[in-house]
Design an enzyme around this catalytic site. Structure first.
Site, PDB file in Angstrom:
ATOM      1  N   PHE A 121       0.814  -1.224   0.000  1.00  0.00           N
ATOM      2  CA  PHE A 121       0.000   0.000   0.000  1.00  0.00           C
ATOM      3  C   PHE A 121       0.845   1.270   0.000  1.00  0.00           C
ATOM      4  O   PHE A 121       0.410   2.325  -0.444  1.00  0.00           O
ATOM      5  CB  PHE A 121      -0.973  -0.006   1.185  1.00  0.00           C
ATOM      6  CG  PHE A 121      -0.398   0.428   2.505  1.00  0.00           C
ATOM      7  CD1 PHE A 121      -0.561   1.735   2.963  1.00  0.00           C
ATOM      8  CD2 PHE A 121       0.273  -0.463   3.324  1.00  0.00           C
ATOM      9  CE1 PHE A 121      -0.051   2.139   4.188  1.00  0.00           C
ATOM     10  CE2 PHE A 121       0.783  -0.077   4.546  1.00  0.00           C
ATOM     11  CZ  PHE A 121       0.620   1.238   4.985  1.00  0.00           C
ATOM     12  N   LYS A 122       2.088   1.161   0.473  1.00  0.00           N
ATOM     13  CA  LYS A 122       2.944   2.357   0.553  1.00  0.00           C
ATOM     14  C   LYS A 122       3.207   2.968  -0.821  1.00  0.00           C
ATOM     15  O   LYS A 122       3.529   4.141  -0.943  1.00  0.00           O
ATOM     16  CB  LYS A 122       4.282   2.006   1.208  1.00  0.00           C
ATOM     17  CG  LYS A 122       4.181   1.218   2.514  1.00  0.00           C
ATOM     18  CD  LYS A 122       4.005   2.109   3.710  1.00  0.00           C
ATOM     19  CE  LYS A 122       3.690   1.351   4.978  1.00  0.00           C
ATOM     20  NZ  LYS A 122       4.796   1.082   5.828  1.00  0.00           N
ATOM     21  N   ASP A 123       3.098   2.144  -1.870  1.00  0.00           N
ATOM     22  CA  ASP A 123       3.340   2.667  -3.221  1.00  0.00           C
ATOM     23  C   ASP A 123       2.379   3.799  -3.578  1.00  0.00           C
ATOM     24  O   ASP A 123       2.735   4.706  -4.325  1.00  0.00           O
ATOM     25  CB  ASP A 123       3.190   1.551  -4.272  1.00  0.00           C
ATOM     26  CG  ASP A 123       4.317   0.532  -4.221  1.00  0.00           C
ATOM     27  OD1 ASP A 123       5.465   0.937  -3.972  1.00  0.00           O
ATOM     28  OD2 ASP A 123       4.044  -0.668  -4.422  1.00  0.00           O
ATOM     29  N   THR A 162       7.759   0.275   3.674  1.00  0.00           N
ATOM     30  CA  THR A 162       8.104   1.662   3.357  1.00  0.00           C
ATOM     31  C   THR A 162       9.427   1.714   2.603  1.00  0.00           C
ATOM     32  O   THR A 162       9.574   2.472   1.649  1.00  0.00           O
ATOM     33  CB  THR A 162       8.209   2.512   4.646  1.00  0.00           C
ATOM     34  OG1 THR A 162       6.918   2.651   5.212  1.00  0.00           O
ATOM     35  CG2 THR A 162       8.759   3.898   4.352  1.00  0.00           C
TER      36      THR A 162
END
Length: 547
Positions: A121-123, A162
């Site tokens: 999801f960090k993308d 991250t």
């Protein structure tokens, strides 16, 4: 309703009012007083948002939301649209963050946030942040050469995702060096390989012989250090950076619009978002979406055995100390989970093995502002008072290992949030049950997403169908945590390898690597030495190459 784009400025959660612009806040990362940046006002949605936005693409929604926080005088509309387009062109799903229904009867849906370059999801935020950094630097370095060019030294800590997302967002970018610290041996094999096999000269991986919290402490110490700040422009990629939170607001709106288009969504239906969280950044974006006006009945915090957030919502106490029965480093906790030093427990969901949630500070500021402010006070005074409360709480956390809030603050926190703690056994059971459930068609969850789904099932027992829909956030692709999946589904090895494992992961662990080991005993000063030396070497190489 009005938006505040023309004059949106940023202040610190610890009371400082710096009157900084969006660009300054993004490049600075952390406030000089050690606090985190928040917008002076959370903008309200335009009156016609529900009708105007409902059929927009993810990119169009991102533009509308970002425009409420970023003035066109800072980033002209055409430039902002271009940054957004480039950021999400790297995603494999046309819908960027699609929603799938896992249980029709119970109205449980999954928001897939892992379709970016690093399958996490960090993308969603870090592709955007990398392009923002580049945009600001290109503008600042126009007609400059050599050492007069501004150079950004990006420093981050990672519990797994991250790091690779930041590296993939910043690799090869001109005038940027990126340093990512991870706890040595405490991230998954795929996560470690994703980070350390990137060979771009501006990427530096530092493996620290400690915990994620140690890495995070080193990052904060560097940002607070006057010496390195005189010579280097440090920038943050962790969710302490406001742009990370801003970027994540989009998918709450996107998921909401996807849901209300479904026939099972009735006029009286309400929505609950369930977020597996360690550092409180992902769910904080949901809080901003709710404050802006997104109709969200509740935000549900799902934690693993590292449950400082869950304990806060249960007791009003935010305490680092290990839960009752946990032993020291290397010992076993009461539920058989291995404990790291300092009370962090090693679980099947390592990205959430965090003792202190950095972003919680931002929520504390809003709680203090809401509860303790007198409407007769000037706004600046109310903001400053909220900052004083946060500073006192955070000082107590540092000196005494925790703090307690009064009943009013806890009650205000419970108005928007509820929480559940999910054990490793429940995580495994959830991966199993979803895979075997006829309605979910052999869907494989990663352990973090499974924690969200387990919490969603518990919430359904309190507030279920047909009135309530639960959207749980899927934060990573299951292939990033193959060991947990194998524990849950040992008989599905062939299926996993043939149908689930992405081609990008095949052979990844055999590639050459570049990583430096950093001793915790050398402290943040040891990290500073490495950073200064590596940046200098990069700048010399750039000069030698005539760039």
């Amino acid at each position: 309703m009005t938006s505040h784009t023309a004059s949106q400025r940023y202040l610190s959660t610890r009371g400082g009012s710096y009157d900084l612009s969006f660009e300054e806040v993004v490049l600075k990362g952390l406030a000089s007083d050690g606090g985190l940046f928040i917008p002076e006002e959370i903008p309200t949605l335009p009156e016609d948002w529900a009708s105007k936005w409902q059929n927009m693409s993810f990119e169009e929604l991102a533009y509308e939301i970002f425009s409420l926080y970023i003035s066109p005088s800072e980033i002209p509309a055409a430039d902002l649209k271009d940054i957004i387009r480039r950021s999400y062109a790297t995603f494999r799903a046309k819908d960027i963050t699609p929603t799938v229904t896992l249980d029709k009867e119970k109205n449980i849906h999954l928001l897939e946030l892992f379709h970016g370059p690093t399958f996490a999801f960090k993308d969603v935020a870090l592709q955007f942040l990398g392009n923002l950094f580049e945009y600001f630097l290109v503008r600042r370095n126009k007609n400059k050469s050599g050492r007069e060019r501004e150079h950004l030294t990006v420093v981050g800590a990672t519990s797994g995702d991250t790091g690779s997302a930041a590296i993939y967002g910043l690799r090869g970018k001109k005038d940027v060096s990126v340093f990512i610290m991870h706890p040595h041996g405490k991230v998954s094999a795929v996560q470690e390989a994703q980070m350390t096999t990137v060979m771009d000269a501006n990427v530096h991986n530092l493996a620290v012989d400690g915990t994620f919290d140690d890495c995070q402490d080193f990052v904060k110490a560097l940002f607070a250090d006057p010496e390195i700040n005189k010579t280097h422009r440090l920038a943050a990629v962790n969710s302490i950076n406001w742009a990370r939170i801003l970027a994540q607001i989009t998918y709450y709106f996107h998921a909401y619009f996807n849901l209300i288009r479904q026939p099972s969504f009735l006029p009286a239906s309400t929505v609950r978002f369930v977020v597996p969280t360690g550092n409180f950044g992902d769910i904080l974006a949901g809080f901003f979406a709710k404050r802006m006006g997104l109709p969200t009945e509740k935000l549900i915090i799902a934690t693993n055995a590292n449950d400082i957030l869950h304990r806060f919502w249960e007791t009003g106490k935010y305490e680092k100390k290990p839960v009752h029965g946990q032993k020291a480093e290397g010992g076993l906790a009461e539920d058989g989970v291995k404990a790291h030093e300092g009370g962090v427990k090693e679980t099947l969901s390592p990205a959430m093995d965090i003792l202190v949630s950095s972003n919680f500070e931002r929520l504390l500021w809003f709680l203090a502002y809401d509860v303790y402010s007198s409407t007769s006070d000037a706004v600046s005074q109310r903001r400053s008072q909220a900052g004083d409360h946060v500073r006192d709480w955070l000082n107590a956390l540092k000196s005494q290992g925790g703090f307690a809030v009064d009943a009013q603050i806890l009650s205000r926190a419970k108005a928007d949030f509820s929480s559940y703690r999910v054990s490793d056994d429940e995580t495994i059971d959830t991966i199993k049950s979803i895979f075997h459930a006829p309605s979910s068609k052999s869907y494989i969850l990663d352990p973090h997403s499974a924690i969200g789904i387990a919490a969603a099932f518990r919430s359904v027992a309190v507030s279920g169908p047909p009135s309530t829909h639960h959207i749980a956030l899927a934060t990573a692709h299951p292939a990033k945590f193959a060991n947990a999946v194998e524990l849950a589904l040992p008989e599905q090895k062939v299926y996993f390898l043939e149908k689930v494992l992405p081609v990008e992961f095949k052979g990844l662990e055999d590639k050459p690597r570049r990583v430096s080991l950093v001793r915790k005993a050398d402290g943040w000063e040891g990290v500073r030495k490495v950073v200064v030396a590596e940046v200098e070497a990069e700048l010399r190489a750039a000069e030698g190459g005539g760039q």
